[in-house]
Design a protein around this motif. Structure first.
Motif, PDB file in Angstrom:
ATOM      1  N   LEU B 189       1.091  -1.062   0.251  1.00 40.33           N
ATOM      2  CA  LEU B 189      -0.176  -0.093   0.069  1.00 40.33           C
ATOM      3  C   LEU B 189       0.709   1.098  -0.089  1.00 40.33           C
ATOM      4  O   LEU B 189       0.491   2.901  -0.719  1.00 40.33           O
ATOM      5  N   LEU B 190       1.848   0.999   0.739  1.00 40.59           N
ATOM      6  CA  LEU B 190       2.961   2.483   0.745  1.00 40.59           C
ATOM      7  C   LEU B 190       3.401   2.698  -0.420  1.00 40.59           C
ATOM      8  O   LEU B 190       3.526   3.731  -1.061  1.00 40.59           O
ATOM      9  N   ASP B 193       0.885   4.274  -2.357  1.00 41.83           N
ATOM     10  CA  ASP B 193       0.535   5.793  -2.544  1.00 41.83           C
ATOM     11  C   ASP B 193       1.825   6.730  -3.419  1.00 41.83           C
ATOM     12  O   ASP B 193       1.664   7.547  -3.757  1.00 41.83           O
ATOM     13  N   HIS B 194       3.316   5.942  -3.184  1.00 40.80           N
ATOM     14  CA  HIS B 194       4.773   6.285  -3.385  1.00 40.80           C
ATOM     15  C   HIS B 194       3.958   6.694  -4.979  1.00 40.80           C
ATOM     16  O   HIS B 194       4.760   7.774  -5.807  1.00 40.80           O
ATOM     17  N   GLN B 196       1.921   6.826  -6.845  1.00 46.94           N
ATOM     18  CA  GLN B 196       0.551   7.459  -6.719  1.00 46.94           C
ATOM     19  C   GLN B 196       0.792   9.721  -6.998  1.00 46.94           C
ATOM     20  O   GLN B 196       0.582  10.267  -7.722  1.00 46.94           O
ATOM     21  N   GLU B 197       2.156   9.822  -5.906  1.00 53.27           N
ATOM     22  CA  GLU B 197       2.058  11.033  -5.545  1.00 53.27           C
ATOM     23  C   GLU B 197       3.178  11.613  -7.146  1.00 53.27           C
ATOM     24  O   GLU B 197       2.951  12.267  -7.456  1.00 53.27           O
TER      25      GLU B 197
END
Lengths: 327, 272
Positions: B189-190, B193-194, B196-197
């Motif tokens: 998940l981390l 997120d990265h 997507q950033e």
């Protein structure tokens, strides 16, 4: 900090490869058959890669030394360029490399000897040829890692018939200061006025720091060149360049400057198109630019106005015989 | 957009549950919620390629802005074998080799990285392990296809080691596959997120107003490209346009609109 190093199989055990890798003990080392399979692969995004560029160590097989475009030079008849490195640690928004390469990764060719032997053989067929470094990269910015210039200067010392231009925006001059100046080398610093530099030349040392670096080199006897290319149009161009020249010539002696060149902002149309896609929010690219003969620029009239202003301001300090316009 | 491609239902279940994805009818088992899509391809590189192609087709371009078209994130998540890495170790792939055709891809390592490793995609399980390689059956098909829809930096593979020389592969243990993904869910998940950033860092200008223009006036395909760029320039040189300016309401044709926008940006201040 480099986190990933791609290494061509053929130079995996090359002493320079080992030395450079030692500087980055935590980097992932990834083997590749040819650097082009990483550097030229499809779908890469230059802007994303620029956030964390990787290093690619490779061997250059041919084309170590190439002729410059016809109008490129500082008075010499035979002009060549070479690139031991592709891409730049700086991030100048106007730089054509963003439009030319698919990748923002840094390629370093570790077979320095081949560059110098081709320079040597080119020199044998020409008289007083100029060799320009800093076309596809900044000549000094990555010097602490590559040591290329240190290597090249030792050879140029023994080639009085060849002239070297080290073009840079870097203040990594420790290597140059650690040795006596050589007569056939010019360290050429690139400048734009402070406000343009702050807006467009990301990660580049400030104008003042570059001036200080030039001063140190000049004091030690190194020949200094000044490069004002590109000139970016602004409504306050005249005062900006007047201030820039005042700052520079307050610190260094204009009478012993080797050469000065200047040129207007221009980009090949395909490069410009790609750069707009990468940075649509960039103000420079949103300004009213024109296309002429596959080049994008501020247009003939504006360009001429800018060049005239800069030339006139320069002529207040510098002998016109050593001022070279670039087209 | 985040597009997830997994080979089996058991590998996908922890993600479907965590991300609260809902099943939707499709040629492949397909789950979706908001900007996240998950597809279960089945085993093998051809199925991975087919599922990725179908998923890519769903996100057909709606805007001429290249970044908006190509800034979807793509992740192939699954289990893999490795000679000597401990079972449960999670890796991204930094080099993907198709064992069948020797084609190679180098997924750029994105920061902050998980540990990364070479990955070889095989057509059928190997009886011996090649050193320093993850072994899977989907990544090459996924990566070759997904790169048609996004940037290389945004197309990544995450693999969790499911077998090694000490505990070799015999047959797929469906329970094990699911629990290995579950155990590494926070890292996955981390990483999502990265990624997507990173993708969001490309979408710096909002020109969604262009849709209002194209609803109100008829623009040709090439005019739409010009319109999009003029709106970008308008946003940069003047101010973000949030509604069609009143003075344009009486304009009759797309040509008039483009002329007005062109004049506006050319008359704006031109100092850096």
């Amino acid at each position: 900090m480099i986190q990933t190093i791609y290494i061509e199989d053929s130079i995996r055990e090359h002493p320079r490869t080992l030395e450079i890798c030692q500087r980055y003990p935590n980097a992932a080392l990834i083997s590749c058959e040819r650097y082009t399979s990483v550097f030229n692969s499809n779908s890469q995004n230059f802007r994303l890669q620029k956030q964390q560029p990787s290093l690619i160590l490779a061997n250059k097989h041919k084309g170590h030394v190439l002729p410059t475009p016809p109008d490129y030079g500082i008075g010499g008849d035979s002009n060549f360029y070479f690139s031991h490195m592709l891409n730049c640690v700086y991030d100048c928004r106007y730089c054509f490399l963003q439009g030319m390469y698919r990748s923002a990764n840094y390629v370093v060719f570790v077979n320095y000897e081949d560059f110098l032997s081709e320079i040597q053989s080119t020199t044998e067929n020409t008289d007083g040829a100029w060799f320009f470094s800093g076309y596809d990269c900044d000549s000094l910015a990555f010097e602490p890692v590559t040591g290329f210039m240190q290597f090249a200067l030792e050879r140029f010392r023994d080639m009085p018939n060849a002239n070297l231009e080290i073009r840079t925006k870097s203040t990594q001059i420790r290597g140059l200061l650690s040795q006596p100046a050589i007569n056939n080398c010019v360290v050429a610093f690139s400048f734009t006025p402070e406000n343009i530099s702050q807006a467009l030349e990301h990660k580049v040392p400030s104008v003042q720091k570059r001036i200080l670096a030039m001063k140190k080199l000049q004091n030690q006897g190194w020949k200094i060149g000044l490069r004002f290319d590109p000139i970016i149009y602004t409504t306050t161009l005249k005062s900006e360049y007047r201030d820039l020249f005042s700052s520079i010539f307050e610190s260094i002696d204009p009478t012993i400057i080797h050469s000065v060149s200047y040129g207007a902002f221009r980009l090949p149309k395909p490069f410009f198109k790609k750069m707009v896609t990468l940075y649509p929010e960039e103000k420079l690219f949103a300004m009213p630019l024109t296309e002429h003969q596959s080049q994008v620029s501020f247009g003939e009239d504006t360009e001429e106005e800018c060049l005239n202003i800069v030339h006139k301001e320069l002529a207040n300090f510098i002998d016109e015989n050593i001022i070279y316009p670039c087209s | 957009m985040l597009n997830l491609v997994l080979a089996t239902k058991t590998e996908a279940e922890p993600l479907i549950e965590e991300l609260k994805l809902k099943h939707e009818p499709a040629p492949f088992p397909f789950y979706k919620k908001d900007q996240v899509s998950l597809i279960i391809s089945g085993i093998g590189k051809c199925r991975a390629a087919a599922a990725s192609a179908w998923l890519g087709g769903l996100g057909a371009p709606t805007s001429v802005n290249n970044h908006q078209n190509k800034s979807g994130c793509w992740l192939n998540i699954g289990i893999a074998g490795h000679l000597d890495a401990a079972i449960g170790t999670i890796f991204t792939a930094h080099k993907v080799l198709d064992h069948g055709c020797d084609k190679v891809w180098y997924p750029p390592r994105v920061s902050p990285p998980l540990e990364s490793e070479n990955l070889i995609t095989v057509d059928k399980p190997l009886t011996t392990y090649i050193p320093n390689q993850l072994h899977d059956m989907e990544a090459s098909g996924f990566i070759e296809t997904a790169r048609m829809f996004s940037y290389a930096e945004l197309v990544q593979c995450i693999k969790v080691v499911s077998d090694n020389a000490d505990q070799p592969f015999t047959k797929i243990d469906t329970h094990l596959a699911g629990s290995l993904i579950q155990d590494n869910l926070s890292s996955i998940l981390l990483f999502m997120d990265h990624l997507q950033e990173l993708a969001n860092s490309l979408n710096t200008l909002d020109t969604s107003i262009s849709e209002e223009f194209t609803k109100k006036w008829k623009f040709s395909a090439s005019q739409k490209v010009i319109l999009e760029r003029l709106l970008q320039r308008y946003n940069v040189l003047l101010e973000p346009m949030t509604a069609i300016p009143d003075e344009l309401s009486h304009k009759g044709s797309s040509k008039d609109i483009l002329r007005w926008l062109n004049q506006s940006v050319n008359n704006a201040s031109h100092s850096i």
